[in-house]
Design an enzyme around this catalytic site. Structure first.
Site, PDB file in Angstrom:
ATOM      1  N   CYS A 114     -21.034 -27.296  50.817  1.00 20.72           N
ATOM      2  CA  CYS A 114     -21.631 -26.694  52.016  1.00 20.72           C
ATOM      3  C   CYS A 114     -20.704 -25.587  52.520  1.00 20.72           C
ATOM      4  O   CYS A 114     -19.571 -25.479  52.072  1.00 20.72           O
ATOM      5  CB  CYS A 114     -21.838 -27.762  53.094  1.00 20.72           C
ATOM      6  SG  CYS A 114     -20.294 -28.421  53.768  1.00 20.72           S
ATOM      7  N   CYS A 134     -17.098 -31.114  51.913  1.00 20.71           N
ATOM      8  CA  CYS A 134     -18.100 -30.266  51.258  1.00 20.71           C
ATOM      9  C   CYS A 134     -17.852 -28.783  51.512  1.00 20.71           C
ATOM     10  O   CYS A 134     -18.344 -27.939  50.767  1.00 20.71           O
ATOM     11  CB  CYS A 134     -19.511 -30.673  51.679  1.00 20.71           C
ATOM     12  SG  CYS A 134     -19.925 -30.336  53.390  1.00 20.71           S
TER      13      CYS A 134
END
Ligand code: AVW
Length: 248
Positions: free
Chosen positions: A163, A82
């Site tokens: 992320c 991520c």
């Protein structure tokens, strides 16, 4: 002749389905790298190919919904780290090269992204074949075509599950490096999580001067979309291709 033209397979303004679509999907699925595969639950390429086909075969090519791709996504969902994601807009090739040299990933590195990369597909009501003559164009025919909805669904998932620092490669040779109507503009940027930092790179073509910058109005628009979502934003402009890729 006009009647035939308007009801026929030739009536759309976009590229027709890629020849050997099924074969390409099967082959790409079979050879998708094992390391990345280990992130995904299971692999049944036959089943994945069939789910892809039944998403759009025999259907009105202008009435695609996210729901149509649900089964395909459930079967073929794969994850990539991520915190290593690269987004792009008008810079597909450059972003791919950048991701490769930096060990980062683009949507085309996920299983579903890699299956469909560069391909075109659509069907025709009352037929079990792909229309290889033409497929709807986003601007000239309809926005809810199967290609567009596919990339929208995938892009949304890719962006919302990102992320850390997310990179986006934009074309600084354009007057508006950020385009609100692009998938990056309408789907990805508005779906980034609040904790994310977006790092934008404005890269201009060799031989072309930079036309947009981090202080230009298009990037200001991007900034405002992000600040509403509490996404941090970093921007670097005036980069040549070579500077960006790190070879001077
Ligand atoms: P664009 P967007 N293979 O260059 O911001 C074929 O203006 O709209 O950039 N077609 C594709 C692919 C692909 N691999 N990917 C997207 N498309 C379609 C996904 C799609 O309809 C990536 F994560 C798109 O609107 C990028 O961050 C158009 O081709 C972002 O979406 C390229 O338009 C790039 O879409």
């Amino acid at each position: 002749i006009h009647k035939w033209y308007h009801s026929g397979l030739n009536r759309w303004h976009g590229l027709g389905s890629t020849a050997d679509f099924q074969k390409i999907i099967q082959e790409r699925c079979d050879t998708y790298p094992q390391q990345i595969w280990s992130y995904s639950r299971s692999r049944n390429c036959q089943e994945i190919k069939q789910a892809f086909m039944s998403a759009f075969i025999s259907k009105d090519p202008c009435k695609a919904t996210k729901e149509d791709y649900r089964r395909l996504i459930d079967l073929a969902d794969s994850t990539v780290p991520c915190n290593k994601r690269v987004l792009w807009s008008k810079t597909k090739e450059l972003a791919g090269e950048y991701a490769k040299v930096r060990g980062l990933v683009t949507l085309e590195d996920t299983l579903l992204g890699s299956l469909a990369d560069g391909l075109s597909w659509c069907g025709e009501p009352g037929s079990s074949d792909l229309n290889t003559w033409s497929c709807p164009d986003w601007k000239k025919d309809c926005r809810t075509n199967y290609l567009t909805v596919f990339w929208e669904v995938l892009s949304e998932r890719f962006a919302e599950s990102a992320c850390g620092t997310v990179q986006v490669v934009l074309d600084g040779s354009l007057e508006n490096a950020f385009n609100e109507m692009s998938i990056f503009g309408r789907v990805e940027a508005p779906n980034l999580k609040p904790v994310v930092t977006l790092q934008a790179w404005l890269v201009h073509d060799p031989g072309k001067p930079p036309r947009d910058s981090c202080s230009g109005s298009s990037i200001m628009k991007l900034k405002s979309i992000l600040s509403e979502r509490n996404v941090r934003f970093i921007c670097r402009d005036n980069l040549s291709r070579d500077e960006f890729l790190g070879r001077f």
